[in-house]
Design an enzyme around this catalytic site. Sequence first.
Site, PDB file in Angstrom:
ATOM      1  N   GLY A  31      42.806  54.853  50.607  1.00 53.16           N
ATOM      2  CA  GLY A  31      42.438  56.261  50.509  1.00 53.16           C
ATOM      3  C   GLY A  31      42.096  56.680  49.099  1.00 53.16           C
ATOM      4  O   GLY A  31      41.778  55.845  48.246  1.00 53.16           O
ATOM      5  N   LEU A  33      39.424  58.203  48.311  1.00 52.62           N
ATOM      6  CA  LEU A  33      38.117  57.544  48.300  1.00 52.62           C
ATOM      7  C   LEU A  33      37.239  58.048  47.162  1.00 52.62           C
ATOM      8  O   LEU A  33      37.204  59.237  46.858  1.00 52.62           O
ATOM      9  CB  LEU A  33      37.407  57.786  49.639  1.00 52.62           C
ATOM     10  CG  LEU A  33      38.163  57.308  50.888  1.00 52.62           C
ATOM     11  CD1 LEU A  33      37.326  57.574  52.140  1.00 52.62           C
ATOM     12  CD2 LEU A  33      38.543  55.836  50.792  1.00 52.62           C
ATOM     13  N   HIS A  37      34.442  53.101  47.021  1.00 53.76           N
ATOM     14  CA  HIS A  37      34.739  52.926  48.452  1.00 53.76           C
ATOM     15  C   HIS A  37      33.506  53.272  49.301  1.00 53.76           C
ATOM     16  O   HIS A  37      33.230  52.611  50.292  1.00 53.76           O
ATOM     17  CB  HIS A  37      35.875  53.869  48.889  1.00 53.76           C
ATOM     18  CG  HIS A  37      37.190  53.599  48.242  1.00 53.76           C
ATOM     19  ND1 HIS A  37      37.775  54.494  47.370  1.00 53.76           N
ATOM     20  CD2 HIS A  37      38.039  52.560  48.336  1.00 53.76           C
ATOM     21  CE1 HIS A  37      38.932  54.012  46.973  1.00 53.76           C
ATOM     22  NE2 HIS A  37      39.112  52.832  47.523  1.00 53.76           N
ATOM     23  N   GLN A  61      52.837  46.222  49.044  1.00 52.06           N
ATOM     24  CA  GLN A  61      52.129  45.624  47.909  1.00 52.06           C
ATOM     25  C   GLN A  61      52.448  46.311  46.579  1.00 52.06           C
ATOM     26  O   GLN A  61      51.828  46.014  45.577  1.00 52.06           O
ATOM     27  CB  GLN A  61      50.624  45.598  48.173  1.00 52.06           C
ATOM     28  CG  GLN A  61      49.928  46.952  48.190  1.00 52.06           C
ATOM     29  CD  GLN A  61      48.488  46.842  48.674  1.00 52.06           C
ATOM     30  OE1 GLN A  61      48.219  46.648  49.857  1.00 52.06           O
ATOM     31  NE2 GLN A  61      47.548  46.967  47.754  1.00 52.06           N
ATOM     32  N   GLY A 148      35.739  45.327  47.772  1.00 52.42           N
ATOM     33  CA  GLY A 148      35.048  45.464  46.492  1.00 52.42           C
ATOM     34  C   GLY A 148      35.346  44.299  45.557  1.00 52.42           C
ATOM     35  O   GLY A 148      36.468  43.777  45.536  1.00 52.42           O
ATOM     36  N   GLU A 149      34.348  43.921  44.771  1.00 52.19           N
ATOM     37  CA  GLU A 149      34.549  42.875  43.757  1.00 52.19           C
ATOM     38  C   GLU A 149      35.405  43.373  42.597  1.00 52.19           C
ATOM     39  O   GLU A 149      35.838  42.598  41.765  1.00 52.19           O
ATOM     40  CB  GLU A 149      33.199  42.389  43.220  1.00 52.19           C
ATOM     41  CG  GLU A 149      32.442  41.548  44.219  1.00 52.19           C
ATOM     42  CD  GLU A 149      31.154  40.978  43.662  1.00 52.19           C
ATOM     43  OE1 GLU A 149      30.715  41.437  42.592  1.00 52.19           O
ATOM     44  OE2 GLU A 149      30.590  40.090  44.312  1.00 52.19           O
ATOM     45  N   LYS A 150      35.632  44.675  42.537  1.00 55.12           N
ATOM     46  CA  LYS A 150      36.496  45.229  41.490  1.00 55.12           C
ATOM     47  C   LYS A 150      37.853  44.515  41.513  1.00 55.12           C
ATOM     48  O   LYS A 150      38.382  44.138  40.471  1.00 55.12           O
ATOM     49  CB  LYS A 150      36.637  46.733  41.734  1.00 55.12           C
ATOM     50  CG  LYS A 150      37.850  47.399  41.197  1.00 55.12           C
ATOM     51  CD  LYS A 150      37.733  47.715  39.736  1.00 55.12           C
ATOM     52  CE  LYS A 150      38.948  48.473  39.252  1.00 55.12           C
ATOM     53  NZ  LYS A 150      40.090  48.495  40.132  1.00 55.12           N
ATOM     54  N   ASP A 151      38.407  44.329  42.708  1.00 56.09           N
ATOM     55  CA  ASP A 151      39.652  43.567  42.854  1.00 56.09           C
ATOM     56  C   ASP A 151      39.259  42.130  43.179  1.00 56.09           C
ATOM     57  O   ASP A 151      39.379  41.672  44.323  1.00 56.09           O
ATOM     58  CB  ASP A 151      40.518  44.182  43.957  1.00 56.09           C
ATOM     59  CG  ASP A 151      40.959  45.588  43.591  1.00 56.09           C
ATOM     60  OD1 ASP A 151      41.652  45.748  42.585  1.00 56.09           O
ATOM     61  OD2 ASP A 151      40.570  46.532  44.300  1.00 56.09           O
ATOM     62  N   GLN A 154      41.876  39.721  44.559  1.00 54.90           N
ATOM     63  CA  GLN A 154      42.194  40.098  45.942  1.00 54.90           C
ATOM     64  C   GLN A 154      41.112  39.591  46.891  1.00 54.90           C
ATOM     65  O   GLN A 154      41.404  39.050  47.967  1.00 54.90           O
ATOM     66  CB  GLN A 154      42.308  41.625  46.037  1.00 54.90           C
ATOM     67  CG  GLN A 154      42.338  42.163  47.457  1.00 54.90           C
ATOM     68  CD  GLN A 154      42.592  43.652  47.509  1.00 54.90           C
ATOM     69  OE1 GLN A 154      43.709  44.081  47.353  1.00 54.90           O
ATOM     70  NE2 GLN A 154      41.555  44.453  47.730  1.00 54.90           N
TER      71      GLN A 154
HETATM   72  O1  PAF Z   1      42.174  47.173  47.816  1.00 59.36           O
HETATM   73  C1  PAF Z   1      42.944  47.947  48.440  1.00 59.36           C
HETATM   74  O2  PAF Z   1      42.730  49.155  48.497  1.00 59.36           O
HETATM   75  C2  PAF Z   1      44.167  47.375  49.141  1.00 59.36           C
HETATM   76  O3  PAF Z   1      44.725  46.328  48.421  1.00 59.36           O
HETATM   77  C3  PAF Z   1      43.873  46.947  50.591  1.00 59.36           C
HETATM   78  C4  PAF Z   1      42.889  45.796  50.671  1.00 59.36           C
HETATM   79  C5  PAF Z   1      43.353  48.131  51.384  1.00 59.36           C
HETATM   80  C6  PAF Z   1      45.185  46.479  51.254  1.00 59.36           C
HETATM   81  O4  PAF Z   1      46.141  47.463  51.246  1.00 59.36           O
END
Ligand code: PAF
Length: 283
Positions: A31, A33, A37, A61, A148-151, A154
């Site tokens: 969220g 956003l 996003h 997390q 997103g490639e920002k993370d 991840q």
């Molecule tokens: O990147 C995020 O916003 C979060 O890590 C995700 C992938 C929604 C998991 O909670």
Amino acid sequence: VELIEDKHSLRRALAAEREAGRLVGLVPTMGALHAGHLSLVDAATAGCDIVAVTIFVNPLQFGDPSDLVAYPRNLERDLELCAQRGVGVVFAPTPAEMYPRGDSSTVVEPGPLASRYEGVSRPGHFAGVATIVTKLFSLAGPCRAYFGEKDFQQLAIVRRMAEDLDLPVEVMGCPIVREADGLAMSSRNGRLSPDEWTAATVLSRSLETGKALITDKGERSGGGVGSAMLDMLACAALVRPDYAVVADPISLEPVGTITGEVRLLVAADVGPVRLIDNMAAAP
Ligand code: PAF
């Protein structure tokens, strides 16, 4: 936009879309956003027939409870933005809906990809991400999912996890969206004071410097480029650098000698906010 708050309704709604022959695009978010996003939503809209955005601030997390409390939340505005963008479904469950027993005894451990960088600074973070993403993929069913490639770490972890576990999800990576001054868009940016915001632009500037060293100046030492970026971060007021590295874009291992495309990764605390950024570079 249809707001869904329970898991079973989400599963049913997206199964019905697939039965009607529609390709589902999933955009998992926490969220608050922003344009980053919305670029994922746009990519999902362009590539799929129906878009489902998930909005859930996942407690699993967050290592630091104060970070979880401080994380921005604005469901009303998020719903408005999703409606404007033509999103079909927003899934916004409560923590009790996602974790009815209060926690998850079963956790998805992402392995070596999670052991470096953010994994060191935020122990357990990626296991929390991998667990919630697995749950969301399980509820959504076969789909394309946009991250997103920002993370960047991840994204690498989620890709590898989908492959390793044969999850019926095609993981799509989307480019970073930046402010005019280069700051990578993040829900956390709203917590920066004006001075901290200005200071935070050193992250993207350090990446540009690293990229120029590789592309224009012929620097081939990953360690050399990493040190140059770290020095830039260390010299900036209000900035406490964590890491600045040159990594392989798939394995995320640090690169000694740069011979092909690499990913530059940086992280720093700026005031009260932890920020990360990254950029591709090639000789
Ligand atoms: O990147 C995020 O916003 C979060 O890590 C995700 C992938 C929604 C998991 O909670």
